[in-house]
Motif scaffolding. Structure first.
Motif, mmCIF file in Angstrom:
data_model
loop_
_atom_site.group_PDB
_atom_site.id
_atom_site.type_symbol
_atom_site.label_atom_id
_atom_site.label_comp_id
_atom_site.label_asym_id
_atom_site.label_seq_id
_atom_site.Cartn_x
_atom_site.Cartn_y
_atom_site.Cartn_z
ATOM 1 N N PHE A 199 -53.938 43.684 7.416
ATOM 2 C CA PHE A 199 -55.001 43.171 8.284
ATOM 3 C C PHE A 199 -55.142 44.023 9.544
ATOM 4 N N ILE A 200 -54.024 44.272 10.219
ATOM 5 C CA ILE A 200 -54.116 45.008 11.484
ATOM 6 C C ILE A 200 -54.156 46.510 11.258
ATOM 7 N N GLU A 201 -53.622 46.980 10.143
ATOM 8 C CA GLU A 201 -53.721 48.412 9.831
ATOM 9 C C GLU A 201 -55.177 48.830 9.647
ATOM 10 N N GLU A 202 -56.010 47.905 9.185
ATOM 11 C CA GLU A 202 -57.437 48.203 9.030
ATOM 12 C C GLU A 202 -58.178 48.117 10.363
ATOM 13 N N ARG A 203 -57.481 47.687 11.412
ATOM 14 C CA ARG A 203 -58.123 47.495 12.718
ATOM 15 C C ARG A 203 -57.314 48.163 13.834
ATOM 16 N N THR A 204 -56.657 49.254 13.522
ATOM 17 C CA THR A 204 -55.793 49.883 14.517
ATOM 18 C C THR A 204 -56.567 50.365 15.738
ATOM 19 N N ARG A 205 -57.849 50.676 15.578
ATOM 20 C CA ARG A 205 -58.615 51.114 16.754
ATOM 21 C C ARG A 205 -58.795 49.971 17.759
ATOM 22 N N ASP A 206 -58.620 48.719 17.302
ATOM 23 C CA ASP A 206 -58.732 47.564 18.194
ATOM 24 C C ASP A 206 -57.374 47.023 18.622
ATOM 25 N N LEU A 207 -56.287 47.626 18.124
ATOM 26 C CA LEU A 207 -54.940 47.193 18.505
ATOM 27 C C LEU A 207 -54.515 47.964 19.749
ATOM 28 N N LEU A 208 -54.115 47.236 20.790
ATOM 29 C CA LEU A 208 -53.831 47.869 22.081
ATOM 30 C C LEU A 208 -52.355 48.206 22.271
ATOM 31 N N GLY A 209 -51.463 47.475 21.662
ATOM 32 C CA GLY A 209 -50.045 47.731 21.867
ATOM 33 C C GLY A 209 -49.181 46.698 21.172
ATOM 34 N N ILE A 210 -47.860 46.962 21.201
ATOM 35 C CA ILE A 210 -46.877 46.061 20.605
ATOM 36 C C ILE A 210 -45.866 45.702 21.686
ATOM 37 N N VAL A 211 -45.795 44.434 22.022
ATOM 38 C CA VAL A 211 -44.884 43.944 23.052
ATOM 39 C C VAL A 211 -43.697 43.286 22.349
ATOM 40 N N LEU A 212 -42.487 43.747 22.672
ATOM 41 C CA LEU A 212 -41.280 43.290 21.994
ATOM 42 C C LEU A 212 -40.512 42.337 22.907
ATOM 43 N N THR A 213 -40.180 41.142 22.383
ATOM 44 C CA THR A 213 -39.527 40.133 23.215
ATOM 45 C C THR A 213 -38.032 40.374 23.367
ATOM 46 N N HIS A 214 -37.369 40.813 22.282
ATOM 47 C CA HIS A 214 -35.927 41.076 22.350
ATOM 48 C C HIS A 214 -35.522 41.883 21.125
ATOM 49 N N ALA A 215 -34.224 42.213 21.029
ATOM 50 C CA ALA A 215 -33.790 43.257 20.106
ATOM 51 C C ALA A 215 -33.183 42.767 18.799
ATOM 52 N N HIS A 216 -33.367 41.519 18.424
ATOM 53 C CA HIS A 216 -32.893 41.100 17.112
ATOM 54 C C HIS A 216 -33.744 41.729 16.014
ATOM 55 N N GLU A 217 -33.112 41.970 14.862
ATOM 56 C CA GLU A 217 -33.802 42.681 13.782
ATOM 57 C C GLU A 217 -35.046 41.950 13.299
ATOM 58 N N ASP A 218 -35.036 40.614 13.368
ATOM 59 C CA ASP A 218 -36.219 39.895 12.896
ATOM 60 C C ASP A 218 -37.370 39.980 13.895
ATOM 61 N N ALA A 258 -40.997 47.235 26.021
ATOM 62 C CA ALA A 258 -39.734 46.505 25.877
ATOM 63 C C ALA A 258 -38.909 46.673 27.145
ATOM 64 N N THR A 259 -37.987 45.729 27.367
ATOM 65 C CA THR A 259 -37.043 45.854 28.469
ATOM 66 C C THR A 259 -35.948 46.858 28.080
ATOM 67 N N PRO A 260 -35.119 47.330 29.038
ATOM 68 C CA PRO A 260 -34.245 48.488 28.793
ATOM 69 C C PRO A 260 -33.308 48.368 27.598
ATOM 70 N N PHE A 261 -32.602 47.237 27.449
ATOM 71 C CA PHE A 261 -31.658 47.096 26.339
ATOM 72 C C PHE A 261 -32.384 47.178 25.000
ATOM 73 N N THR A 262 -33.481 46.438 24.886
ATOM 74 C CA THR A 262 -34.275 46.479 23.653
ATOM 75 C C THR A 262 -34.839 47.871 23.425
ATOM 76 N N ALA A 263 -35.362 48.485 24.479
ATOM 77 C CA ALA A 263 -35.951 49.815 24.351
ATOM 78 C C ALA A 263 -34.926 50.843 23.885
#
Length: 555
Positions: free
Chosen positions: A61-80, A98-103
């Motif tokens: 769904f979003i791969e077909e709309r990547t021109r409208d996707l602005l970014g990916i915000v990561l909440t924390h570093a668990h694999e899921d 992402a925050t430093p540990f996650t980044a």
């Protein structure tokens, strides 16, 4: 929303993963023609897909709309929540936040994938850091969880504010980090919250999740009780607060730390690079640990979920440099993840047969969850006072129960959605307005493929029913090989009878069919399958191989 699912003057929510399941979290917010992704996680196969370890949400769904996707915000570093980043971030081609540990953990994943420098990775340095991404203004809000730098997101839009919890709990003594306070959360509620998008994992737990500080006392008491014995503690590698606790307990009980497991080594290194575990004891190597008096070593090991290649499983099998003997102790400072019961039980039985004592969180306060129980959910509802509750991060039963809990606490509206449901949060009455493609992909070897594709489907069928291979060549008797059929003692007779059945079936063909390779192929396939069913009661896959004809198998 336009018919091509482009958000117009509205605020939309769409989960591609993590709603209706625990794990594989991928969430999208749509506003003024643009999309923002929150988390890009994965899950583990658990045997559902033979030969496959990693499972991803289908991002078509979003791969077909990547021109409208602005970014990916990561909440924390668990694999899921970050595990799929190295597999899809390059293709999506948008910045990560992402925050430093996650980044740091994400950067290492990108480096392993050869993508470091090709994917923009933005580090949010400060607690309550804010970023503006198109129509979205996102503020990081630290909350307690079972990993360093767990965060909620406060997402401001022209149509209202969303409080996206990520994974969280309430903890008065979190050991690591300083969570957002009750006063701060009440102030956010005073300013108005349109929607609370909330973790549902522990909604059936009637009690608070418990404090990490209380685990320090529990581990201290339990390890002190086993003076003179070699003690091994297994915990989730990512739980930096638990590692901090174990380091302190080792020092207080006069034990030296030995670390077994690459994921533990990696987390300790990343944590120390980012200002955590600064006073963690320097671990001793395996040889030193084995030479120490038994009561002077504390082993930290991966593998509490029964993973066959992890350190604890190998120790249980006596296939590791670290050894446990009768009278030694293993503490399971972790919860049993649903689906892992058989693997954990097998490993624990191996330990029990050797006289090794085991202690779990059911016997002693040596673990607390990183997700909120009902009292914590009720507290957050009262502080934020949202207009809408959108349960996520749970199976359908968890999300439906959280919706009922929210309603009983006075939240005016709720939306129980599933992966693929587009939900309009504002304007107007909230609810589902469309359903789009959602599904699963698997990492099969080095290839990302559909979870329900031919390869995995065939592998599952072969595992259940076996396979019969038939090779037909001109002027030669058929060659037959049966794999996975319970015919060990009767195999020769089965092969002989099946060969006769195939020749008879081909011999009955007349006219054009007798010369048509496809007809010969089908006659041989059906004859072989009937013979296999007659001899074994199984319905195996039958593959007929004929020179010059594309090989086919039955459905």
């Amino acid at each position: 929303m336009k018919k091509n699912y482009t958000p117009e003057d509205e605020l939309l929510f769409l989960a591609l993963g993590g709603s209706g399941e625990i794990g594989m979290n991928v969430n999208l917010y749509g506003c003024d023609g643009k999309w923002l992704m929150v988390d890009l996680g994965m899950t583990f196969s658990g045997g559902e897909y033979p030969g496959v370890d990693l499972v991803f949400a289908d991002l078509e769904f979003i791969e077909e709309r990547t021109r409208d996707l602005l970014g990916i915000v990561l909440t924390h570093a668990h694999e899921d929540h970050i595990g799929a980043v190295p597999y899809f971030a390059g293709e999506l081609g948008v910045p990560l936040y992402a925050t430093p540990f996650t980044a740091d953990l994400v950067a290492r994943k990108l480096e392993e994938a050869g993508l470091l420098g090709q994917v923009e990775l933005n580090i949010i340095e400060d607690d309550h850091g804010q970023i503006d991404i198109g129509p979205f203004s996102v503020t990081y809000l630290p909350l307690a969880h079972s990993i360093a730098e767990g965060n909620a997101l406060l997402i401001d839009t022209p149509y209202g504010r969303v409080f996206h919890t990520g994974d969280w709990k309430l903890d008065e003594d979190p050991i690591i980090g300083e969570p957002t306070t009750e006063e701060e959360l009440r102030a956010i509620g005073d300013d108005g919250v349109l929607a609370l998008v909330c973790d549902s994992t522990n909604v059936f737990n009637p009690n608070p999740s418990g404090s990490e500080g209380a685990v320090h006392k529990g581990l201290m008491e339990e390890i002190s009780r086993h003076a003179g014995k070699r003690v091994l503690v297994t915990t989730f590698a990512s739980n930096v607060a638990r590692l901090q606790t174990l380091g302190e307990v080792a020092r207080e009980t006069g034990r030296q730390i030995c670390v077994a497991g690459r994921s533990l080594d990696r987390i300790i290194e990343v944590a120390q690079d980012n200002g955590y575990l600064e006073d963690f004891p320097t671990p001793v190597d395996f040889d030193t640990a084995m030479r120490l008096p038994r009561g002077e070593v504390l082993i930290l090991a991966t593998g509490g979920q029964g993973e066959p290649r992890a350190a604890l499983a190998r120790i249980a099998e006596e296939n590791h440099p670290l050894e446990l003997v009768s009278g030694d102790v293993v503490l399971f400072s972790s919860r049993q993840i649903p689906g892992n019961e058989i693997a954990i039980g097998k490993m624990q039985n191996q330990l029990a047969r050797r006289g090794i004592e085991m202690v779990t969180d059911r016997q002693s306060l040596i673990h607390v969850s990183g997700h909120p129980g009902r009292p914590e959910l009720e507290a957050l509802y009262s502080w934020l006072r949202p207009d809408i509750l959108v349960p996520v991060h749970g199976e359908m039963r968890h999300m439906a129960e959280q919706a009922r809990l929210g309603k009983s606490c006075g939240i005016p509206a709720n939306v129980v959605q599933a992966n693929g449901d587009i939900v309009r949060l504002a304007p107007g009455e909230p609810g589902k307005i469309a359903e789009v493609l959602s599904g699963r992909l698997v990492l099969d070897g080095d290839i990302i493929a559909p979870a329900d594709g031919e390869a995995v489907t065939m592998r599952r069928r072969i595992a259940q029913e076996g396979i019969v291979l038939v090779v037909l060549a001109r002027a030669e008797a058929p060659v037959i090989e049966a794999i996975g059929l319970p015919l060990d003692e009767d195999m020769a007779d089965f092969v002989a009878e099946t060969r006769d059945d195939i020749l008879k079936a081909i011999g009955k063909l007349r006219g054009r069919d007798a010369k048509d390779p496809a007809s010969v192929h089908e006659a041989a396939r059906l004859a072989a399958r009937r013979a296999a069913r007659r001899w074994s009661g199984k319905n195996p896959q039958v593959r007929v191989i004929m020179p010059g004809l594309t090989n086919r198998s039955d459905d």
